[in-house]
Design an enzyme around this catalytic site. Structure first.
Site, mmCIF file in Angstrom:
data_model
loop_
_atom_site.group_PDB
_atom_site.id
_atom_site.type_symbol
_atom_site.label_atom_id
_atom_site.label_comp_id
_atom_site.label_asym_id
_atom_site.label_seq_id
_atom_site.Cartn_x
_atom_site.Cartn_y
_atom_site.Cartn_z
ATOM 1 N N ASP A 38 -7.390 -10.409 23.957
ATOM 2 C CA ASP A 38 -6.898 -11.658 23.374
ATOM 3 C C ASP A 38 -5.616 -12.176 24.001
ATOM 4 O O ASP A 38 -5.087 -13.194 23.568
ATOM 5 C CB ASP A 38 -6.683 -11.482 21.866
ATOM 6 C CG ASP A 38 -5.531 -10.539 21.544
ATOM 7 O OD1 ASP A 38 -5.082 -9.817 22.457
ATOM 8 O OD2 ASP A 38 -5.086 -10.517 20.381
ATOM 9 N N ASP A 86 -1.212 -5.641 34.382
ATOM 10 C CA ASP A 86 -1.006 -5.851 32.961
ATOM 11 C C ASP A 86 -1.092 -7.338 32.648
ATOM 12 O O ASP A 86 -0.406 -8.152 33.286
ATOM 13 C CB ASP A 86 0.358 -5.313 32.528
ATOM 14 C CG ASP A 86 0.605 -5.545 31.053
ATOM 15 O OD1 ASP A 86 -0.024 -4.850 30.237
ATOM 16 O OD2 ASP A 86 1.407 -6.434 30.725
ATOM 17 N N GLY A 128 0.797 -1.219 0.000
ATOM 18 C CA GLY A 128 0.000 0.000 0.000
ATOM 19 C C GLY A 128 0.825 1.261 0.000
ATOM 20 O O GLY A 128 0.278 2.361 -0.003
ATOM 21 N N HIS A 129 2.169 1.101 0.025
ATOM 22 C CA HIS A 129 3.072 2.261 0.025
ATOM 23 C C HIS A 129 3.875 2.351 -1.272
ATOM 24 O O HIS A 129 4.894 3.032 -1.335
ATOM 25 C CB HIS A 129 4.027 2.185 1.213
ATOM 26 C CG HIS A 129 3.330 2.061 2.531
ATOM 27 N ND1 HIS A 129 2.393 2.974 2.964
ATOM 28 C CD2 HIS A 129 3.411 1.124 3.511
ATOM 29 C CE1 HIS A 129 1.931 2.607 4.145
ATOM 30 N NE2 HIS A 129 2.535 1.492 4.497
ATOM 31 N N HIS A 150 -0.700 5.353 7.456
ATOM 32 C CA HIS A 150 -1.671 4.283 7.683
ATOM 33 C C HIS A 150 -2.983 4.870 8.188
ATOM 34 O O HIS A 150 -3.720 4.237 8.937
ATOM 35 C CB HIS A 150 -1.141 3.266 8.705
ATOM 36 C CG HIS A 150 0.149 2.650 8.324
ATOM 37 N ND1 HIS A 150 1.336 2.926 8.986
ATOM 38 C CD2 HIS A 150 0.474 1.790 7.327
ATOM 39 C CE1 HIS A 150 2.305 2.247 8.421
ATOM 40 N NE2 HIS A 150 1.826 1.557 7.412
ATOM 41 N N THR A 192 2.052 -8.933 18.421
ATOM 42 C CA THR A 192 3.123 -8.303 19.180
ATOM 43 C C THR A 192 3.674 -9.229 20.260
ATOM 44 O O THR A 192 4.888 -9.354 20.426
ATOM 45 C CB THR A 192 2.618 -6.994 19.809
ATOM 46 O OG1 THR A 192 2.245 -6.086 18.765
ATOM 47 C CG2 THR A 192 3.714 -6.350 20.662
ATOM 48 N N LYS A 195 10.997 0.905 8.502
ATOM 49 C CA LYS A 195 10.372 2.089 9.076
ATOM 50 C C LYS A 195 10.004 1.798 10.527
ATOM 51 O O LYS A 195 9.756 0.647 10.897
ATOM 52 C CB LYS A 195 9.120 2.480 8.289
ATOM 53 C CG LYS A 195 9.359 2.687 6.805
ATOM 54 C CD LYS A 195 8.116 3.193 6.091
ATOM 55 C CE LYS A 195 6.927 2.284 6.229
ATOM 56 N NZ LYS A 195 7.153 0.921 5.703
#
Length: 596
Positions: free
Chosen positions: A423, A579, A58-59, A228, A467, A108
């Site tokens: 999740d 957390d 998309g870039h 984005h 992540t 990036k």
């Protein structure tokens, strides 16, 4: 303002692959790995340093459009639209560009790109320890719209200035520069670029999906919008003339009085390279008009414009906007290993790639001289066998830890439904089930600790994903490296060896996340455990207690990183929710005692 909702394509699911195939048609010197969405040079000169990049699609033309045999990239790895490729894809890309001189990976500064490319680098290094020193990693963050306060530990986003790093480092590699020379040059350029974007509207996110409408009014322009669709710094209404807008943008780029936004050491009347980049929906007519206004404003401020580049280098699909980048060149009086003449000559080298636009190779002429009268893109090597001092206890402790984590899934899910996106518990459970499957198959065993840790890393990447999976996988890949470095020819793992490897793994993890305790992330108990283990003479009980205390302490912390950073801090502290990722670490270390 509505955005474009109709597209020419066969199917959204095949758009990226078909686009890459078309690129290979344009440039017959390229080859494509269809399964992994990798474009690379078919016949590579392996006596020269290779550059590899990638990221979400998309870039275009970034990133695959800069791949070619001369001057810039040797390989690029593509993800889906606005989504990072996974580490397996990247690792395959590293294999494809492997060479005698080494590889520089440039990404990036976006979390997915940094984690997945970094994970692939560390996995490759773990699997090929003899090549670990031949891999270098550069993260580019050039967006001045994200100030230090807003960016906090995450830092600036990577924008179109990244392609200047590609071009200059790539040209040096093509000239035969060493791995360190190419890496140092790329890092130097990355630290001296500043970019700001501006747009009349958001882009339609994924071709073929439901229409998205921008909330920008017909008479509004947004400064600092990300590639984005991230929100920008501010909005102006009505849309100003370029003569009003461009000075504001240059102020963002060059101001040294704004300590929150002064990232590049401009001093005034500097020597610069200008890049005006089309974000996808701008006409050439407008772009050239923007260039003229930028040049005029820089001249009025006493800057020397040594080069001007203009065109479509890094887009946000069809976003109706542009970005402006300044590269600050060194002066003759600076004590610096890189001269302006060298940087400009590298920028001027003519690459054989479709994505790089034509450039003059000289500075623009003074206005009087311009005008005339009248009209004016695995298989791991065998590694030393490190065994556990008690292989049976090693396996039992792993099973005990993962079973405890599976049992804790409902509670961790409850925590994450408040502190995140709900999740985390399921993600950890999936990873644990993957580890148990590897234990049952014999791929994780006490007879080969390094190989077992690598297998755990692969499970984290593939079964967990996201992540959390990347963080766990980077950590375990580095843990395997640390253990191998301690016993390159094999040996028996001791508590001292575990301590050294854990410290090494934490330092590697820090290279890819800016989270530091206290941050209300899994780093809090992880670093507490490892630091205590090192300082206490390998006292596991004390280390586990320190990790538990740090995990409990996240209840009272304001999140500095991770998904909790987007949740109102007062709510988290009011409900006393720890957390979820930190709690997962607590469960693991409290049940892993026999592993040492």
């Amino acid at each position: 303002m509505s955005t474009q909702s109709k597209h020419f394509l066969n199917d959204p699911s095949t758009l990226v692959i078909e686009s890459l195939k078309g690129l290979c048609d344009i440039n017959p010197e390229l080859a494509i790995d269809v399964q992994n969405k990798i474009v690379h040079v078919k016949t590579q000169d392996r006596s020269k340093v290779a550059l590899m990049c990638g990221g979400g699609s998309g870039h275009e033309p970034a990133h695959a459009g800069f791949v070619g045999p001369f001057d810039i990239m040797i390989g690029a790895v593509a993800g889906n639209v606005f989504a990072s490729p996974n580490a397996s894809q990247v690792r395959r890309g590293i294999e494809l560009v492997d060479n005698e001189k080494g590889t520089v990976i440039i990404v990036k500064n976006y979390t997915g790109d940094v984690l997945n490319f970094g994970l692939a680098k560390e996995q490759y290094a773990a699997q090929h320890p003899e090549k670990s020193q031949r891999l270098k990693f550069i993260i580019v963050g050039d967006d001045v719209a994200v100030g230090r306060e807003q960016g906090k530990i995450v830092g600036r986003r990577g924008l179109a200035g990244t392609v200047l790093v590609y071009k200059i480092a790539g040209a040096l590699a093509q000239r035969g520069g060493s791995l360190d020379e190419v890496y140092n040059m790329g890092t130097y350029v990355a630290n001296r670029i500043a970019t700001i974007g501006v747009s009349l509207g958001h882009t339609h996110v994924v071709p073929g999906t439901a229409t998205m409408s921008s909330d920008l009014g017909v008479g509004e322009v947004e400064i600092g919008m990300g590639i984005h669709n991230e929100s920008g710094h501010s909005r102006l209404s009505p849309v100003p003339k370029l003569s009003t807008l461009i000075p504001k943008l240059i102020d963002f780029l060059t101001s040294v009085s704004d300590c929150d936004r002064s990232f590049v050491p401009f001093k005034g009347k500097d020597n610069v390279v200008v890049l005006v980049n089309n974000l996808g929906g701008m006409s050439e007519l407008e772009l050239s008009c923007i260039v003229a206004e930028v040049r005029r404003e820089l001249d009025e401020r006493g800057f020397t414009t040594s080069r001007v580049l203009c065109g479509t280098f890094m887009t946000s699909l069809n976003m109706p906007g542009f970005s402006l980048t300044l590269l600050l060149l060194p002066t003759s009086t600076e004590k610096d290993p890189h001269s302006a003449d060298l940087i400009l000559s590298l920028l001027d080298d003519k690459p054989k790639v479709p994505g790089w636009k034509w450039t003059a190779g000289t500075a623009p002429l003074p206005y009087l001289n311009q005008e005339t009268s009248g009209r004016k893109e695995y298989q791991a090597n065998e590694i030393g066998r490190v065994t556990s001092s008690d292989p049976n206890a090693f396996i039992e402790s792993i099973k005990r830890a993962v079973n405890a984590l599976i049992k804790a899934e409902p509670e961790i899910t409850r925590m994450d439904s408040i502190a995140g996106d709900g999740d985390c518990g399921l993600t950890l459970k999936a990873g644990c089930e993957g580890v148990l499957a590897k234990v049952n198959s014999g791929d994780i065993n006490g007879g080969n600790v390094v190989r077992s840790i690598i297998n755990i890393s692969q499970v984290a990447e593939e079964a967990m994903g996201g992540t959390s999976g990347a963080l766990y996988s980077i950590f375990f890949s580095a843990l395997a490296q640390g253990m191998h470095d301690t016993f390159p020819e094999g040996g028996v793992a001791t508590p001292e060896a575990w301590g050294s490897a854990l410290t090494f793994a934490l330092s590697k993890l820090y290279a890819y996340t800016r989270a530091r305790a206290p941050s209300r992330t899994l780093v809090d108990p992880l670093s507490a455990f490892i630091d205590t283990f090192a300082k206490s003479g390998n006292d596991y009980s004390a280390s586990a207690a320190a990790a538990a205390k740090a995990a409990e302490g996240t209840k009272d912390l304001v999140a500095k990183a991770g998904r909790s950073a987007y949740v109102e801090g007062d709510r988290l502290q009011k409900e006393q929710v720890p957390d979820p990722g930190a709690w997962g670490i607590k469960v693991i270390v409290e049940n892993l005692l026999a592993a040492t």
